[in-house]
Design a protein around this motif. Structure first.
Motif, PDB file in Angstrom:
ATOM      1  N   CYS A  93       0.824  -1.200   0.012  1.00  0.00           N
ATOM      2  CA  CYS A  93       0.136   0.092   0.081  1.00  0.00           C
ATOM      3  C   CYS A  93       0.969   1.220  -0.106  1.00  0.00           C
ATOM      4  O   CYS A  93       1.954   1.188   0.619  1.00  0.00           O
ATOM      5  CB  CYS A  93      -0.863   0.053   1.236  1.00  0.00           C
ATOM      6  N   LEU A 115      -3.478   3.803  -1.544  1.00  0.00           N
ATOM      7  CA  LEU A 115      -3.522   3.397  -2.844  1.00  0.00           C
ATOM      8  C   LEU A 115      -3.026   1.942  -2.899  1.00  0.00           C
ATOM      9  O   LEU A 115      -1.818   1.576  -2.409  1.00  0.00           O
ATOM     10  CB  LEU A 115      -2.835   4.072  -3.904  1.00  0.00           C
ATOM     11  N   TYR A 116      -3.774   0.913  -3.505  1.00  0.00           N
ATOM     12  CA  TYR A 116      -3.373  -0.489  -3.553  1.00  0.00           C
ATOM     13  C   TYR A 116      -2.973  -0.952  -4.839  1.00  0.00           C
ATOM     14  O   TYR A 116      -4.276  -1.228  -5.548  1.00  0.00           O
ATOM     15  CB  TYR A 116      -4.332  -1.419  -2.733  1.00  0.00           C
ATOM     16  N   PRO A 117      -1.826  -0.969  -5.370  1.00  0.00           N
ATOM     17  CA  PRO A 117      -1.885  -1.478  -6.703  1.00  0.00           C
ATOM     18  C   PRO A 117      -1.989  -2.700  -6.901  1.00  0.00           C
ATOM     19  O   PRO A 117      -1.952  -3.928  -6.265  1.00  0.00           O
ATOM     20  CB  PRO A 117      -0.280  -1.377  -7.053  1.00  0.00           C
ATOM     21  N   ASP A 118      -2.854  -3.155  -8.263  1.00  0.00           N
ATOM     22  CA  ASP A 118      -3.218  -4.454  -8.560  1.00  0.00           C
ATOM     23  C   ASP A 118      -2.074  -5.236  -9.186  1.00  0.00           C
ATOM     24  O   ASP A 118      -1.811  -6.467  -8.879  1.00  0.00           O
ATOM     25  CB  ASP A 118      -4.003  -4.479  -9.751  1.00  0.00           C
ATOM     26  N   ALA A 139       2.209   1.613 -11.511  1.00  0.00           N
ATOM     27  CA  ALA A 139       0.940   0.984 -11.232  1.00  0.00           C
ATOM     28  C   ALA A 139      -0.078   1.192 -12.032  1.00  0.00           C
ATOM     29  O   ALA A 139      -0.617   2.302 -11.712  1.00  0.00           O
ATOM     30  CB  ALA A 139       0.634   0.825  -9.544  1.00  0.00           C
ATOM     31  N   ALA A 142      -4.908   0.261  -9.937  1.00  0.00           N
ATOM     32  CA  ALA A 142      -4.886   0.406  -8.443  1.00  0.00           C
ATOM     33  C   ALA A 142      -6.310   0.728  -7.993  1.00  0.00           C
ATOM     34  O   ALA A 142      -7.117   1.307  -8.587  1.00  0.00           O
ATOM     35  CB  ALA A 142      -4.098   1.109  -8.012  1.00  0.00           C
ATOM     36  N   ARG A 143      -6.557   0.254  -6.825  1.00  0.00           N
ATOM     37  CA  ARG A 143      -7.667   0.797  -6.031  1.00  0.00           C
ATOM     38  C   ARG A 143      -7.299   1.873  -5.154  1.00  0.00           C
ATOM     39  O   ARG A 143      -6.109   1.764  -4.518  1.00  0.00           O
ATOM     40  CB  ARG A 143      -8.468  -0.411  -5.052  1.00  0.00           C
ATOM     41  N   TYR A 160      -4.092   5.277 -10.591  1.00  0.00           N
ATOM     42  CA  TYR A 160      -2.985   5.073 -11.563  1.00  0.00           C
ATOM     43  C   TYR A 160      -1.855   5.709 -10.817  1.00  0.00           C
ATOM     44  O   TYR A 160      -2.067   6.704 -10.411  1.00  0.00           O
ATOM     45  CB  TYR A 160      -3.462   5.562 -12.758  1.00  0.00           C
TER      46      TYR A 160
END
Length: 300
Positions: A93, A115-118, A139, A142-143, A160
């Motif tokens: 994160c 922010l959590y990158p996929d 990234a 991301a979410r 992003y």
């Protein structure tokens, strides 16, 4: 290490799931748009740092970009702090603590963004033949979780992250550029093009799959968009037989516009985050005189 005359920035954008909010956060070393960095001869990038926050949405608009000197900056592999604001990466994160004052009208801008990158990619691209200007997506998908105290708003959405690095001033390398990214059902599309200072064009049209693999694709045809309020030229790419339209202009500045587009790319209807930048406008004496009102420098 950022060399004299150079710059580095890390760019984050996000839109809320309901489409009502847009957010951008940019962390600068050797702030490319800083009038103070230019005035001082761009000798010490580390002495001209900032974390810029731009939030747009219903009753929750905010802007802050205060430049600070090296004594107010701490940085290592996973942490970057500029004054009271900071970014920290823990491996899963990216947490951004925001504690700024807006300008020219002073009001507090405070909150936290996670922010959590996929996925995280490590492919970089040169924007000029000598590779003096480089772009690296980090990234593409991301979410994001946004919790703002001032102004008060809370939402989740898609995000992003990318980064840019250079060894000379941005206006030395380019006259203008247009960039956009769009989350498609399977891929992330990025379109990046412009005119270098010597008059030669550059362009990238890329798709990134969910495994983080980038591939070159043929760019759709060019479409001119409506000019911004400051009459900055905007253009994009859109599939044959379709038209893109500006759904929302989030940032409208004398040399720069960031917008949300409704478009059609690679066979899919999509929402794209788009920016147009005029470096000729930026370098003008009039614009340089205006910048300190929106980008103050902290004295203490």
């Amino acid at each position: 290490m950022v060399s004299p005359q150079g710059y580095a920035w890390w760019y984050i954008d996000a839109t809320s799931d309901d489409g009502q909010y847009g957010l951008t956060i940019i962390a600068f070393i050797g702030s490319v748009f800083s009038p103070y960095y230019k005035l001082m001869g761009r000798k010490r990038p580390d002495n001209h740092c900032a974390i810029n926050i731009a939030l747009c949405g219903p009753r929750a608009n905010a802007w802050a970009m205060t430049e600070r000197g090296a004594k107010h900056v701490t940085r290592d592999r996973d942490h970057f702090a500029v004054g009271p604001s900071a970014m920290h990466w823990d491996g899963d994160c990216l947490t951004i603590e925001i504690n700024e004052i807006s300008a020219p009208i002073p009001y507090p801008v405070r909150g936290r963004v996670k922010l959590y990158p996929d996925l995280v990619t490590n492919t970089g691209f040169a924007l000029d033949p000598a590779a003096r200007h480089r772009w690296q997506p980090i990234a593409p998908r991301a979410r994001i979780e946004v919790e703002m105290d001032r102004p008060g708003t809370s939402w989740t959405g898609n995000g992003y992250i990318d980064s840019n690095f250079g060894d000379e001033p941005l206006e030395t390398g380019f006259r203008d550029w247009h960039w956009s990214r769009a989350h498609l059902s399977r891929d992330v599309a990025v379109l990046y093009e412009g005119i270098r200072r010597d008059g030669r064009p550059f362009d990238l049209a890329l798709l990134c799959d969910r495994q983080g693999r980038w591939r070159d694709v043929e760019a759709p045809p060019v479409q001119r968009l409506t000019r911004s309020g400051w009459l900055v030229d905007r253009r994009t790419r859109v599939d044959v037989g379709h038209a893109a339209r500006v759904r929302k202009t989030w940032i409208d500045a004398p040399f720069y516009a960031r917008s949300g587009l409704q478009t059609r790319l690679f066979g899919e209807d999509a929402f794209a985050v788009h920016e147009s930048l005029s470096l000729n406008r930026f370098a003008s004496t009039v614009v340089q005189a205006m910048l300190p009102y929106r980008m103050p420098r902290a004295l203490f």
